[in-house]
Motif scaffolding. Structure first.
Motif, mmCIF file in Angstrom:
data_model
loop_
_atom_site.group_PDB
_atom_site.id
_atom_site.type_symbol
_atom_site.label_atom_id
_atom_site.label_comp_id
_atom_site.label_asym_id
_atom_site.label_seq_id
_atom_site.Cartn_x
_atom_site.Cartn_y
_atom_site.Cartn_z
ATOM 1 N N PRO A 136 29.139 -37.164 38.684
ATOM 2 C CA PRO A 136 30.152 -36.384 37.947
ATOM 3 C C PRO A 136 30.524 -36.987 36.588
ATOM 4 C CG PRO A 136 31.251 -37.809 39.513
ATOM 5 C CD PRO A 136 29.771 -38.059 39.681
ATOM 6 N N TYR A 137 29.662 -37.849 36.056
ATOM 7 C CA TYR A 137 30.011 -38.568 34.821
ATOM 8 C C TYR A 137 29.321 -37.934 33.609
ATOM 9 C CZ TYR A 137 31.140 -41.693 38.646
ATOM 10 O OH TYR A 137 31.626 -42.203 39.827
ATOM 11 N N THR A 138 29.526 -36.634 33.434
ATOM 12 C CA THR A 138 28.835 -35.897 32.379
ATOM 13 C C THR A 138 29.761 -35.494 31.236
ATOM 14 O OG1 THR A 138 29.188 -33.840 33.607
ATOM 15 C CG2 THR A 138 27.113 -35.006 33.994
ATOM 16 N N HIS A 139 30.918 -36.147 31.157
ATOM 17 C CA HIS A 139 31.933 -35.748 30.174
ATOM 18 C C HIS A 139 31.761 -36.443 28.830
ATOM 19 C CE1 HIS A 139 33.340 -39.536 31.803
ATOM 20 N NE2 HIS A 139 34.068 -39.682 30.709
ATOM 21 N N THR A 140 30.869 -37.416 28.737
ATOM 22 C CA THR A 140 30.811 -38.266 27.554
ATOM 23 C C THR A 140 30.082 -37.611 26.389
ATOM 24 O OG1 THR A 140 28.758 -39.330 28.258
ATOM 25 C CG2 THR A 140 30.828 -40.339 28.989
ATOM 26 N N SER A 141 30.378 -38.108 25.200
ATOM 27 C CA SER A 141 29.647 -37.679 24.005
ATOM 28 C C SER A 141 28.177 -38.061 24.115
ATOM 29 C CB SER A 141 30.274 -38.318 22.762
ATOM 30 O OG SER A 141 29.511 -38.050 21.613
ATOM 31 N N ALA A 142 27.886 -39.198 24.752
ATOM 32 C CA ALA A 142 26.498 -39.614 24.938
ATOM 33 C C ALA A 142 25.726 -38.560 25.726
ATOM 34 C CB ALA A 142 26.452 -40.961 25.658
ATOM 35 N N HIS A 143 26.360 -38.025 26.776
ATOM 36 C CA HIS A 143 25.697 -36.980 27.561
ATOM 37 C C HIS A 143 25.460 -35.740 26.715
ATOM 38 C CE1 HIS A 143 25.389 -33.555 30.357
ATOM 39 N NE2 HIS A 143 24.810 -34.417 31.172
ATOM 40 N N LYS A 144 26.445 -35.336 25.954
ATOM 41 C CA LYS A 144 26.335 -34.133 25.135
ATOM 42 C C LYS A 144 25.203 -34.238 24.128
ATOM 43 C CE LYS A 144 28.950 -31.334 21.801
ATOM 44 N NZ LYS A 144 30.257 -31.167 21.100
ATOM 45 N N LEU A 145 25.070 -35.405 23.486
ATOM 46 C CA LEU A 145 24.092 -35.544 22.411
ATOM 47 C C LEU A 145 22.694 -35.895 22.912
ATOM 48 C CD1 LEU A 145 26.372 -37.271 19.792
ATOM 49 C CD2 LEU A 145 25.195 -35.089 19.507
ATOM 50 N N LEU A 146 22.588 -36.562 24.057
ATOM 51 C CA LEU A 146 21.268 -36.967 24.548
ATOM 52 C C LEU A 146 20.617 -35.906 25.426
ATOM 53 C CD1 LEU A 146 21.863 -40.737 25.363
ATOM 54 C CD2 LEU A 146 20.678 -39.762 23.386
ATOM 55 N N VAL A 147 21.382 -35.212 26.248
ATOM 56 C CA VAL A 147 20.784 -34.211 27.139
ATOM 57 C C VAL A 147 21.425 -32.830 27.016
ATOM 58 C CG1 VAL A 147 19.974 -35.932 28.789
ATOM 59 C CG2 VAL A 147 22.245 -34.939 29.083
ATOM 60 N N GLY A 148 22.702 -32.763 26.646
ATOM 61 C CA GLY A 148 23.360 -31.488 26.416
ATOM 62 C C GLY A 148 23.979 -30.883 27.657
ATOM 63 N N ALA A 149 24.917 -29.989 27.419
ATOM 64 C CA ALA A 149 25.593 -29.297 28.517
ATOM 65 C C ALA A 149 24.580 -28.486 29.312
ATOM 66 C CB ALA A 149 26.680 -28.382 27.962
ATOM 67 N N GLY A 150 24.740 -28.495 30.626
ATOM 68 C CA GLY A 150 23.828 -27.733 31.464
ATOM 69 C C GLY A 150 22.489 -28.387 31.698
ATOM 70 N N ALA A 151 22.368 -29.665 31.341
ATOM 71 C CA ALA A 151 21.107 -30.371 31.557
ATOM 72 C C ALA A 151 20.789 -30.461 33.040
ATOM 73 C CB ALA A 151 21.186 -31.776 30.959
ATOM 74 N N SER A 152 19.516 -30.521 33.355
ATOM 75 C CA SER A 152 19.092 -30.613 34.748
ATOM 76 C C SER A 152 19.425 -31.983 35.318
ATOM 77 C CB SER A 152 17.590 -30.381 34.850
ATOM 78 O OG SER A 152 16.882 -31.452 34.233
ATOM 79 N N ALA A 153 19.442 -32.061 36.630
ATOM 80 C CA ALA A 153 19.675 -33.341 37.292
ATOM 81 C C ALA A 153 18.602 -34.342 36.896
ATOM 82 C CB ALA A 153 19.698 -33.146 38.809
ATOM 83 N N ALA A 154 17.373 -33.872 36.708
ATOM 84 C CA ALA A 154 16.281 -34.763 36.317
ATOM 85 C C ALA A 154 16.509 -35.326 34.920
ATOM 86 C CB ALA A 154 14.956 -34.011 36.375
ATOM 87 N N ALA A 155 16.981 -34.492 34.005
ATOM 88 C CA ALA A 155 17.249 -34.960 32.637
ATOM 89 C C ALA A 155 18.390 -35.965 32.633
ATOM 90 C CB ALA A 155 17.584 -33.779 31.734
ATOM 91 N N ASN A 156 19.441 -35.699 33.405
ATOM 92 C CA ASN A 156 20.547 -36.647 33.497
ATOM 93 C C ASN A 156 20.075 -37.988 34.041
ATOM 94 O OD1 ASN A 156 22.357 -34.699 32.590
ATOM 95 N ND2 ASN A 156 23.033 -34.129 34.645
ATOM 96 N N ALA A 157 19.244 -37.946 35.073
ATOM 97 C CA ALA A 157 18.740 -39.170 35.684
ATOM 98 C C ALA A 157 17.842 -39.935 34.730
ATOM 99 C CB ALA A 157 17.991 -38.840 36.974
ATOM 100 N N ALA A 158 17.078 -39.208 33.908
ATOM 101 C CA ALA A 158 16.128 -39.847 32.992
ATOM 102 C C ALA A 158 16.825 -40.652 31.907
ATOM 103 C CB ALA A 158 15.234 -38.788 32.365
ATOM 104 N N TRP A 159 18.106 -40.361 31.666
ATOM 105 C CA TRP A 159 18.848 -41.086 30.636
ATOM 106 C C TRP A 159 19.959 -41.949 31.240
ATOM 107 C CZ3 TRP A 159 17.555 -41.870 25.712
ATOM 108 C CH2 TRP A 159 16.532 -41.078 25.190
ATOM 109 N N SER A 160 19.804 -42.323 32.495
ATOM 110 C CA SER A 160 20.792 -43.160 33.182
ATOM 111 C C SER A 160 20.218 -44.546 33.391
ATOM 112 C CB SER A 160 21.181 -42.519 34.522
ATOM 113 O OG SER A 160 21.861 -41.292 34.300
ATOM 114 N N VAL A 161 20.871 -45.541 32.813
ATOM 115 C CA VAL A 161 20.330 -46.893 32.756
ATOM 116 C C VAL A 161 20.065 -47.463 34.142
ATOM 117 C CG1 VAL A 161 20.750 -49.251 31.952
ATOM 118 C CG2 VAL A 161 21.513 -47.309 30.561
#
Length: 302
Positions: free
Chosen positions: A200-225
């Motif tokens: 549930p940690y998709t509120h950040t500016s980093a998320h918005k600029l790197l993957v964007g709103a509505g990004a897939s779970a795979a895209a979110n995971a791909a940019w998670s350290v």
């Protein structure tokens, strides 16, 4: 202040070689600014005009990514690459990078401030550009120093975390012989970092600029350290306040857990108060002591 003023007084110190960029040992009072790329950065595109610098020293509109090298009078052979935060919208050079650089140089470390490209500024390689610059910077430092560590704040912590855990990832094509060098870090310090972009940690500016709103779970995971930590990852030093309103405090917990699961040395320092953006420590809060703890930790990897 624009880029011209920022570079004034440094240009005479700029040195280029056929295999990349190099710098000589200089007194800490004479910083050296080096462009990361000998030509157009990978992918091309990007903003036009001068780098913009806010009244607080934050950079944006970065058309030419650079390293600013602060070399101590007696270097100890250990360089630290510094990435300020700013949500990938700007870079907090004045509040985070410069204080850290001066602190490090005073203790014998060569400090290298990274002015990295920002993904929302029109680059054709979009979300890869900051990581491209971080990897290029590590290669530049690798040709000069015995040991190279990274230090990142907030979104800069995310960037340094990705660079430290993904040294084998080819984020850009080889541009010159320098790009054949490893982009590895010997240790990594992440200060109030953004670590995960997963729910549930998709509120950040980093998320918005790197993957964007509505990004897939795979895209979110791909940019998670935390998903890239392996037994071969470098040691990590983590700092966060438990009342951080921007980077959820679970970020350092999950990074620490990932390190422990993979047998990677990790030192985590969490403080009851301090909020976000406390830089080298906020007076009157427990965060004021973290640089002292960081210095002791760095000595282990000198």
């Amino acid at each position: 202040m624009n880029r011209h003023h920022f570079l004034t007084g440094f240009a005479a110190s700029l040195v280029t070689t056929t295999t990349g960029l190099s710098f000589a040992a200089l007194p800490a009072s004479q910083p050296l600014v080096i462009p990361l790329w000998t030509g157009t950065p990978p992918g091309g595109g990007g903003p036009h005009g001068n780098t913009m610098i806010s009244s607080s020293g934050a950079q944006s509109n970065i058309a030419i990514p650079t390293l600013t090298i602060l070399t101590p009078a007696v270097p100890n052979g250990h360089s630290v690459l510094i990435a300020g935060g700013g949500g990938y919208k700007r870079i907090q050079i004045g509040k985070e990078s410069w204080p850290a650089a001066r602190w490090l140089a005073a203790r014998g470390y060569t400090a290298a401030i990274l002015s990295y490209r920002l993904p929302g500024e029109g680059w054709r390689d979009h979300n890869l550009v900051s990581l491209q610059d971080a990897q290029r910077a590590l290669r530049i430092l690798r040709q000069r120093e015995k040991r190279v560590s990274v230090l990142g704040f907030s979104a800069g912590g995310h960037l340094m975390g990705m660079a430290a855990t993904r040294p084998g990832f080819r984020s850009y094509p080889v541009t010159d012989p320098l790009d054949e060098l490893p982009a590895t870090a010997d240790s990594a310090a992440l200060i109030y970092p953004v670590i995960t972009l997963e729910k549930p940690y998709t509120h950040t500016s980093a998320h918005k600029l790197l993957v964007g709103a509505g990004a897939s779970a795979a895209a979110n995971a791909a940019w998670s350290v935390q998903n890239y930590v392996t037994p071969h990852s470098p040691p990590f030093f983590l700092v966060q306040a438990e009342n951080d309103p921007l980077s959820d405090p679970h970020n350092t917990l999950m990074m620490s857990a990932s390190c422990e699961q993979n047998g990677v040395p990790v030192a985590m320092h969490r403080y009851a108060t301090g909020g976000h953006g406390f830089g080298m420590g906020k007076a009157g809060t427990p965060t004021a002591v973290w640089p002292e703890q960081y210095e002791k930790w760095l000595h282990q990897y000198a």
